[in-house]
Design an enzyme around this catalytic site. Structure first.
Site, PDB file in Angstrom:
ATOM      1  N   PRO A 111       0.811  -1.204   0.000  1.00 28.29           N
ATOM      2  CA  PRO A 111       0.000   0.000   0.000  1.00 28.29           C
ATOM      3  C   PRO A 111       0.855   1.270   0.000  1.00 28.29           C
ATOM      4  CG  PRO A 111       0.048  -0.980   2.176  1.00 28.29           C
ATOM      5  CD  PRO A 111       0.797  -1.911   1.275  1.00 28.29           C
ATOM      6  N   ASP A 151       7.465  -1.276 -16.674  1.00 28.05           N
ATOM      7  CA  ASP A 151       6.110  -1.311 -16.144  1.00 28.05           C
ATOM      8  C   ASP A 151       5.414   0.039 -16.332  1.00 28.05           C
ATOM      9  OD1 ASP A 151       4.529  -2.313 -12.994  1.00 28.05           O
ATOM     10  OD2 ASP A 151       3.894  -2.494 -15.086  1.00 28.05           O
TER      11      ASP A 151
END
Ligand SMILES: *[C@@H]1O[C@H](CO)[C@@H](O)[C@H](O)[C@H]1NC(C)=O
Ligand SMILES: *[C@@H]1O[C@H](CO)[C@@H](O)[C@H](O)[C@H]1NC(C)=O
Ligand SMILES: *[C@@H]1O[C@H](CO)[C@@H](O)[C@H](O)[C@H]1NC(C)=O
Ligand SMILES: *[C@@H]1O[C@H](CO)[C@@H](O)[C@H](O)[C@H]1NC(C)=O
Ligand SMILES: *[C@@H]1O[C@H](CO)[C@@H](O)[C@H](O)[C@H]1NC(C)=O
Ligand SMILES: *[C@@H]1O[C@H](CO)[C@@H](O)[C@H](O)[C@H]1NC(C)=O
Ligand SMILES: *[C@@H]1O[C@H](CO)[C@@H](O)[C@H](O)[C@H]1NC(C)=O
Ligand SMILES: *[C@@H]1O[C@H](CO)[C@@H](O)[C@H](O)[C@H]1NC(C)=O
Ligand SMILES: *[C@@H]1O[C@H](CO)[C@@H](O)[C@H](O)[C@H]1NC(C)=O
Ligand SMILES: *[C@@H]1O[C@H](CO)[C@@H](O)[C@H](O)[C@H]1NC(C)=O
Ligand SMILES: *[C@@H]1O[C@H](CO)[C@@H](O)[C@H](O)[C@H]1NC(C)=O
Length: 818
Positions: free
Chosen positions: A513, A625
């Site tokens: 997170p 990515d």
């Protein structure tokens, strides 16, 4: 003498007295046909601030008629500066032709306002701003005033200006010396009315010093002129053909005098409540002399020698140059390509720009409105444009004559873009790159070894938490000396994020997170905490730390520090208030915020960020990515590439390809050769960028198509529309605008080129950037694009279904076994 003086006093006294008695308007601030000033009498402005009378400068016995503020040390105007009186027999009076005159003992006129006027009954008043105004008594029309006939000084409400039509200037001329107010060597005037600036001339004709264009707040070429100088300055572009600069104080207790000194500098004296509180003189260094380094030469007083030629230029006379005779400047040694575009190859190499930061812009700027991109495009489109610069107040500035009077400042100034042939930029970069690589291999080698050793050790050590691990992980980042990357204490981060409270969570990245936090000093941060569950996260963590701590670019998110404590691995980033691109682009409400201008800016920013990774940073990095959720947006919607967990540092030649057994990345953004064979190269990022580009233009996710009955990805869909000649229908309805259609079409075209099936058909990111900024005008037609077919999707879907069937936006850490 004494008698004479006494007599004069008497005379004036009588005159005043008479005037008063006869009921004539006769005040102390006015000279009339009957009220004359005989040395040493004075008149005083109504507010008492200004006096007009006879004075002698220090160390001089000559007498001059002058106006001064408070005391004779602050003279603001002089009448007979070139016709001094040898004694105190002078008289200042209204002549019978209506002019103001200075007469000597022989009663001959030695100075006159010299206006031809039909008015014979005139009077002159010294007003409360220090202006001596000669008027026709009956009509009250101003015939002459001292503010438009200045001497050496400007006070508030005086103008430094010039008339566009007549070319007449309001000039300020220095004294010859501190004790001689006669016309000196230096003249100050307003020049280049399009982008106005103050020029100091030597001997009236030779430019001596220039301030650089006034941009509404500062003079671009005078960073040392403190704001104190510039407070209250104002430019009036057109007052009946006259353009001028003035300065005024809002505070009526303030007053200032700007003076051009006898040695050619600008001096400012400021007063508050009639008390001097500031005296400044703009200091000058060698580089300030106009054209010190000649045409195409740039001056920097912090280097030796101070002069150097711009990129693509060499000394016009090497012998002279080496002997510090720089005035003949530099000549081009590498011809520009402009106008001779090579045919046939899609890698047209037009001209590019070499950027110089903190520069004093050259003289003779042409100006137009526009933003940075327009400046660049316009300059590039015109072969006579040699350089451009952009200032948010002024807009675009172009130069098409010899670039003269350039200076590099330690701060301030502007970015100056000098046109150079593109091959020069390319050569330069490659050379730099090679040199750097050698250095980097040494510097990074140790680092990589340290990290690899640690990872190896970890791999062969059974998973265990506790002291050993803690020690190593704690020590590691310190050992590898991450270029002073700050280490944060876990406790601090915990308190900054309200103990990693759920309400502080911004999102969930691939490895854990991300929380919003605020440090004690108020700075907002984004804290990425590796989830303890993610066993393989540490590698990526270390990877990210190593990679990003070395990168600095305005299109890359900035790593502020990290924390490795106990079994916590945390990265601390600058906080991006606008979250990520996907939160705007794919949100039906938020997408409206992104108009085409913003989207284009984002596209360009991402491309520049990738370019930096591939080419310009000290490492050569493949991100692997790139996707909308990894593009963060700052408060001005500038894109910042984030999440370097999967990035790879590569070395070697241009066509480097690497092979990996672990295919990592995000579905839909991966090119086929990588998804299927594990081959990655810079062209993999180009592919991802192409997908992103199409997403930005269309406002649709590449992968969203799978849920429809369509079998094609966005890439495949775009290709289909392209071939059907209907590509415009892919554009997000929110941004459709005929004005920008061309630009959108171009972006789609570039996007399709980026997603070509064959890697060699995809342009490099540097070419992409050139294409985006329109430096390459002819784009090759796209051929077969690499849209990942359904068949392939299914095969991988079966192996990793859980990871991307729910949300196509999640980073996949592995989609193929081995
Ligand atoms: C002129 O100045 C004198 C002294 O400076 C003063 O006494 C007199 O009142 C002034 N006259 C007017 C009309 O202001
Ligand atoms: C002042 O004196 C010089 C020389 O003594 C003379 O040339 C000049 O004309 C005089 N100026 C005036 C205004 O009388
Ligand atoms: C006065 O003006 C006339 C033309 O208007 C010029 O010829 C003359 O030189 C001027 N005299 C002075 C003292 O400036
Ligand atoms: C000039 O005008 C003033 C005021 O109107 C008047 O008192 C004076 O007599 C006039 N002087 C001449 C020479 O006409
Ligand atoms: C006046 O003369 C004195 C002594 O020669 C000198 O120190 C001073 O600087 C001079 N002042 C000016 C304004 O030239
Ligand atoms: C100034 O210019 C004049 C001609 O305009 C010339 O005669 C004189 O020598 C110049 N002075 C200097 C110091 O350059
Ligand atoms: C500018 O010109 C116009 C017309 O010619 C005139 O009415 C106006 O007063 C002028 N303004 C100034 C400031 O001189
Ligand atoms: C200047 O004078 C004004 C009015 O008398 C006063 O309000 C202000 O405080 C004074 N400023 C300074 C710096 O003395
Ligand atoms: C360069 O110029 C600045 C400003 O005039 C000055 O402060 C600095 O000392 C100069 N540096 C050198 C090396 O002369
Ligand atoms: C450029 O190439 C095209 C075909 O490739 C050809 O028709 C054209 O004449 C060429 N133009 C120039 C200026 O060589
Ligand atoms: C190119 O720039 C020059 C100099 O500013 C200008 O005169 C010319 O008109 C420009 N040409 C085009 C096609 O804009």
């Amino acid at each position: 003498m004494g008698f004479l003086t006494h007599n004069n006093y008497l005379l004036i006294f009588l005159l005043i007295f008479c005037g008063f008695n006869s009921g004539v308007r006769s005040v102390n601030d006015t000279i009339t046909s009957t009220r004359i000033i005989r040395d040493p009498a004075t008149i005083t402005s109504n507010n008492g601030n200004f006096k007009l009378g006879f004075f002698s400068p220090e160390n001089s016995t000559h007498r001059y008629v002058a106006i001064w503020y408070l005391t004779q040390s602050y003279t603001i105007w002089i009448a007979n500066r070139d016709q001094p009186l040898n004694d105190s027999s002078g008289v200042f009076r209204i002549h019978k032709d209506g002019n103001l005159v200075v007469v000597n003992a022989q009663n001959s006129v030695i100075w006159s306002t010299n206006v031809s006027t039909s008015a014979t009954n005139t009077s002159a008043q010294l007003d409360n701003s220090g202006n001596l105004i000669l008027r026709d008594v009956t009509s009250e029309i101003t015939i002459w005033d001292s503010f438009t006939h200045p001497a050496h000084a400007a006070v508030p409400s005086m103008k430094i200006g010039a008339n566009r039509i007549t070319g007449k200037k309001i000039e300020y001329v220095s004294w010859k010396s501190n004790s001689d107010p006669s016309t000196g060597y230096f003249t100050g005037s307003l020049e280049r009315l399009d982008a106005p600036e103050v020029f100091f001339w030597y001997n009236k004709t030779k430019p001596y010093w220039r301030t650089g264009p006034w941009n509404g707040r500062v003079f671009l070429g005078s960073p040392r002129m403190l704001t104190e100088y510039l407070y209250g300055w104002n430019f009036v572009p057109n007052d009946n053909g006259t353009a001028y600069l003035t300065y005024n104080f809002e505070n009526p207790s303030m007053f200032g005098i700007l003076t051009i000194t006898s040695h050619g500098t600008l001096k400012l004296v400021e007063f508050m409540n009639k008390t001097k509180f500031l005296e400044l003189e703009v200091d000058q260094n060698e580089c300030d002399f106009y054209g010190k380094c000649g045409p195409f030469g740039s001056c920097d007083n912090s280097t030796l020698p101070i002069c150097s030629c711009l990129k693509g230029f060499e000394a016009s006379n090497v012998e002279e140059w080496n002997n510090k005779i720089w005035t003949n400047g530099c000549v081009r040694n590498e011809p520009l390509n402009c106008g001779i575009l090579k045919n046939g190859s899609d890698v047209v190499q037009p001209d590019g720009f070499s950027v110089y930061h903190n520069m004093k812009v050259p003289d003779f700027a042409e100006r137009s409105v526009g933003n940075q991109d327009k400046c660049r495009a316009d300059c590039l489109a015109n072969c006579s444009c040699l350089a451009y610069a952009y200032d948010s107040y002024i807009g675009c500035m172009y130069w098409s004559t010899d670039l003269i009077d350039l200076q590099k400042f330690p701060y301030g100034g502007v970015d100056l873009f000098i046109r150079v042939p593109a091959q020069l930029l390319a050569i330069k970069k490659r050379r730099e790159y090679k040199g750097l690589i050698i250095g980097i291999i040494g510097a990074i080698g140790a680092l990589i070894i340290a990290v690899s050793a640690y990872l190896l050790w970890r791999k062969f050590t059974p998973k265990q938490k506790g002291h050993q691990t803690q020690n190593l992980t704690t020590r590691d980042p310190k050992q590898i000396k991450l270029e002073e990357l700050p280490l944060f204490e876990f406790e601090k981060l915990a308190s900054a994020t309200n103990n990693f409270h759920l309400s502080n969570m911004l999102g969930k990245g691939g490895f854990g997170p991300v929380y919003k936090g605020q440090l004690d000093n108020g700075q907002e941060i984004a804290v990425k905490r590796l989830s303890k569950a993610s066993g393989q996260g540490l590698e990526e963590f270390m990877n990210e730390v190593v990679v990003i701590s070395k990168l600095q670019h305005r299109n890359l998110v900035k790593l502020l520090g990290c924390c490795v404590e106990q079994d916590e691995q945390i990265l601390v980033y600058e906080f991006m208030p606008n979250k990520s691109l996907d939160s705007f682009l794919f949100d039906p409400l938020q997408r409206k915020v992104l108009d085409w201008k913003k989207r284009f800016n984002i596209i360009e920013g991402i491309a520049r960020g990738i370019l930096y990774l591939h080419r310009d940073s000290r490492l050569r990095i493949i991100h692997r990515d790139l996707k909308a959720s990894n593009i963060l947006l700052d408060d001005e919607m500038n894109p910042k590439i984030s999440d370097f967990g999967l990035a790879r540092i590569v070395r070697g030649g241009d066509d480097d390809e690497a092979n990996t057994k672990r295919v990592v990345g995000t579905y839909g953004y991966m090119p086929p050769e990588y998804a299927m064979e594990g081959i990655f190269s810079e062209k993999s990022d180009v592919y991802s960028f192409g997908v992103l580009l199409l997403e930005i233009v269309s406002g649709r996710r590449n992968t969203s198509f799978y849920s429809n009955e369509q079998t094609l990805s966005l890439v495949g869909y775009a290709w289909k529309l392209w071939n059907e000649g209907n590509i415009m229908s892919i554009i997000d309805p929110e941004i459709q605008d005929p004005i920008f259609e061309k630009s959108m079409l171009r972006c789609i075209h570039i996007g399709l080129l980026c997603v070509q099936e064959l890697t060699k058909e995809r342009p490099t990111i540097s070419t992409v950037v050139l294409m985006i900024i329109s430096e390459i005008t002819h784009l090759p037609p796209p051929r077969q694009v690499a849209f990942v077919q359904k068949q392939y999707c299914q095969s991988s879907e079966s192996s990793q279904k859980s990871q991307f069937s729910s949300n196509n936006n999640v980073t996949i850490s592995e989609i193929q076994g081995r």
